[in-house]
Design a protein around this motif. Structure first.
Motif, PDB file in Angstrom:
ATOM      1  N   THR A  58       0.839  -1.210   0.000  1.00  0.00           N
ATOM      2  CA  THR A  58       0.000   0.000   0.000  1.00  0.00           C
ATOM      3  C   THR A  58       0.867   1.251   0.000  1.00  0.00           C
ATOM      4  O   THR A  58       0.356   2.360  -0.108  1.00  0.00           O
ATOM      5  CB  THR A  58      -0.945   0.033   1.222  1.00  0.00           C
ATOM      6  N   SER A  59       2.187   1.077   0.114  1.00  0.00           N
ATOM      7  CA  SER A  59       3.128   2.201   0.059  1.00  0.00           C
ATOM      8  C   SER A  59       4.416   1.714  -0.598  1.00  0.00           C
ATOM      9  O   SER A  59       5.428   1.500   0.065  1.00  0.00           O
ATOM     10  CB  SER A  59       3.406   2.739   1.468  1.00  0.00           C
ATOM     11  N   GLN A  67       7.824   1.467  -2.627  1.00  0.00           N
ATOM     12  CA  GLN A  67       9.004   2.326  -2.717  1.00  0.00           C
ATOM     13  C   GLN A  67       9.595   2.290  -4.124  1.00  0.00           C
ATOM     14  O   GLN A  67      10.790   2.076  -4.324  1.00  0.00           O
ATOM     15  CB  GLN A  67      10.043   1.877  -1.686  1.00  0.00           C
ATOM     16  N   ARG A 115      -6.095   1.601  -1.594  1.00  0.00           N
ATOM     17  CA  ARG A 115      -4.755   2.195  -1.599  1.00  0.00           C
ATOM     18  C   ARG A 115      -3.772   1.276  -2.317  1.00  0.00           C
ATOM     19  O   ARG A 115      -2.895   1.735  -3.043  1.00  0.00           O
ATOM     20  CB  ARG A 115      -4.283   2.462  -0.174  1.00  0.00           C
ATOM     21  N   GLU A 162      -1.611   2.245  -5.647  1.00  0.00           N
ATOM     22  CA  GLU A 162      -0.157   2.118  -5.701  1.00  0.00           C
ATOM     23  C   GLU A 162       0.279   1.246  -6.885  1.00  0.00           C
ATOM     24  O   GLU A 162       1.249   1.566  -7.574  1.00  0.00           O
ATOM     25  CB  GLU A 162       0.381   1.535  -4.395  1.00  0.00           C
TER      26      GLU A 162
END
Length: 207
Positions: free
Chosen positions: A87-88, A90, A116, A120
């Motif tokens: 969900t995040s 890099q 989310r 992403e």
């Protein structure tokens, strides 16, 4: 994941991924040469994808599973196992040529986090790059299988609109037939319905 999920690392499940689920979900879709896998779990899909794509990056949130997969693929230079939260991600925008997500969306605890995750994935996919995914329909049997574990099944009726809202230009959802189970809902669209345009397309199957 609870102990019941050890089946997801079995030869039987790996065979189902290789012979039924992945071929159905992919159809004629080309994931390209730099593929993102979200939530590999015990690695059954990773095993299959690693033999068919030039470069595979698999992002796993569970530290023990990520460590296990890192050891398993230590001698496979085309596979990178990443311990992280999808969900995040890099990664920069447009980093991947395709993405895959199999039998893990119901482990994402809320609808907001699922959305989310979709956003992403759409962000890190290049223009026209596809996402293929598969998960299970909600059932009391499957809920019992997740005792003591996260169980948040995705509603296939709302999924296409959620994917479009996340940034995919096209999205469709259809059933997959597995041994001993009839298919549900509309039949699979023609392969031309998979064509990716703009940001990308997402195809999902439910069984």
């Amino acid at each position: 994941m609870n102990e019941a999920h050890e089946f997801c690392g079995s030869d039987e499940w790996r065979q189902a991924i290789r012979e039924v689920i992945l071929p159905w979900a992919l159809g004629e879709t080309d994931l390209g040469d730099n593929v993102l896998e979200v939530g590999p779990g015990y690695g059954a899909t990773t095993d299959v994808l690693s033999q068919s794509v030039p470069q595979l990056t698999s992002v796993e949130i569970d530290d023990e599973l990520a460590a296990m997969l890192t050891d398993r693929f230590a001698d496979v230079p085309s596979v990178q196992i990443v311990h992280g939260d999808a969900t995040s991600l890099q990664y920069a925008d447009d980093s991947f040529t395709g993405a895959a997500c199999f039998t893990m969306l119901h482990h994402v605890p809320t609808v907001e986090l699922q959305d989310r995750l979709f956003t992403e994935i759409a962000r890190v996919l290049g223009p026209g790059a596809p996402l293929v995914a598969s998960d299970s329909l909600a059932s009391e049997e499957l809920q019992a299988h997740h005792e003591g574990d996260t169980y948040n099944p995705v509603d296939p009726l709302t999924l296409p609109s959620r994917l479009v809202a996340a940034g995919f230009e096209h999205a469709w959802c259809a059933p997959i037939r597995t041994a001993g189970r009839p298919s549900l809902g509309p039949r699979r669209p023609n392969p031309t319905a998979r064509a990716a345009q703009g940001r990308g397309s997402a195809a999902s199957s439910f069984r």
